[in-house]
Design a protein around this motif. Sequence first.
Motif, PDB file in Angstrom:
ATOM      1  N   PRO A   3     -31.899   1.319  -6.220  1.00  0.00           N
ATOM      2  CA  PRO A   3     -32.027   1.934  -4.893  1.00  0.00           C
ATOM      3  C   PRO A   3     -33.175   2.928  -4.805  1.00  0.00           C
ATOM      4  CG  PRO A   3     -30.027   2.670  -5.988  1.00  0.00           C
ATOM      5  CD  PRO A   3     -30.608   1.578  -6.819  1.00  0.00           C
ATOM      6  N   GLU A  89     -25.136   4.489  -7.579  1.00  0.00           N
ATOM      7  CA  GLU A  89     -26.187   4.773  -6.611  1.00  0.00           C
ATOM      8  C   GLU A  89     -27.161   5.851  -7.079  1.00  0.00           C
ATOM      9  OE1 GLU A  89     -26.770   5.411  -1.860  1.00  0.00           O
ATOM     10  OE2 GLU A  89     -24.747   5.340  -2.667  1.00  0.00           O
ATOM     11  N   ALA A 119     -24.742   1.302  -5.565  1.00  0.00           N
ATOM     12  CA  ALA A 119     -25.659   1.256  -4.433  1.00  0.00           C
ATOM     13  C   ALA A 119     -25.573  -0.107  -3.754  1.00  0.00           C
ATOM     14  CB  ALA A 119     -27.076   1.483  -4.929  1.00  0.00           C
ATOM     15  N   PHE A 120     -25.823  -0.132  -2.477  1.00  0.00           N
ATOM     16  CA  PHE A 120     -25.878  -1.378  -1.699  1.00  0.00           C
ATOM     17  C   PHE A 120     -24.611  -2.214  -1.834  1.00  0.00           C
ATOM     18  CE2 PHE A 120     -30.389  -0.971  -3.389  1.00  0.00           C
ATOM     19  CZ  PHE A 120     -30.835  -0.238  -2.313  1.00  0.00           C
TER      20      PHE A 120
END
Length: 151
Positions: A3, A89, A119-120
């Motif tokens: 990220p 993240e 993350a994501f």
Amino acid sequence: MSPEYALNGLFSEKSDVFSFGVITLEIITGKRSTGFYPFKQSINLLGYAWQHWEEDRSLELLDPCIGTSIAPPPQVAKCVQIGLMCVQEDAADRPTMSMVVSMLGNENATVLPLPKQPAFAIGRNHPVKEPSSTESKSSVNEMTISIAEGR
């Protein structure tokens, strides 16, 4: 792609740790990191694995082709946990690669830290709009043409 690199263009050794975590989860599950994951709000493998982890169902992530005779459940759970630790993240929360090697190689490991949400991992409530075949594939300034093709 980590990220911090995707959002800010910053690359570090923790970016490599993130990539290692993604590959670890891909190997365990036998699935690609991107694709359709029909599990709540998951948009990719990271979200899919995180949902299973939160519900204490991480052993269900194991690819049936591998089976528990090759990968004993405690080792699978440990690898899922380490994989999720690598894709956290915040880069500062991720272990270093030397820590990962130590965790993987230590049979008598003490309690591993609990991972934070990757993350994501969580998607939107609406589907992503696919471009129709009639839409223009050129850029706004009509100087370049971008054609999206799958691998």
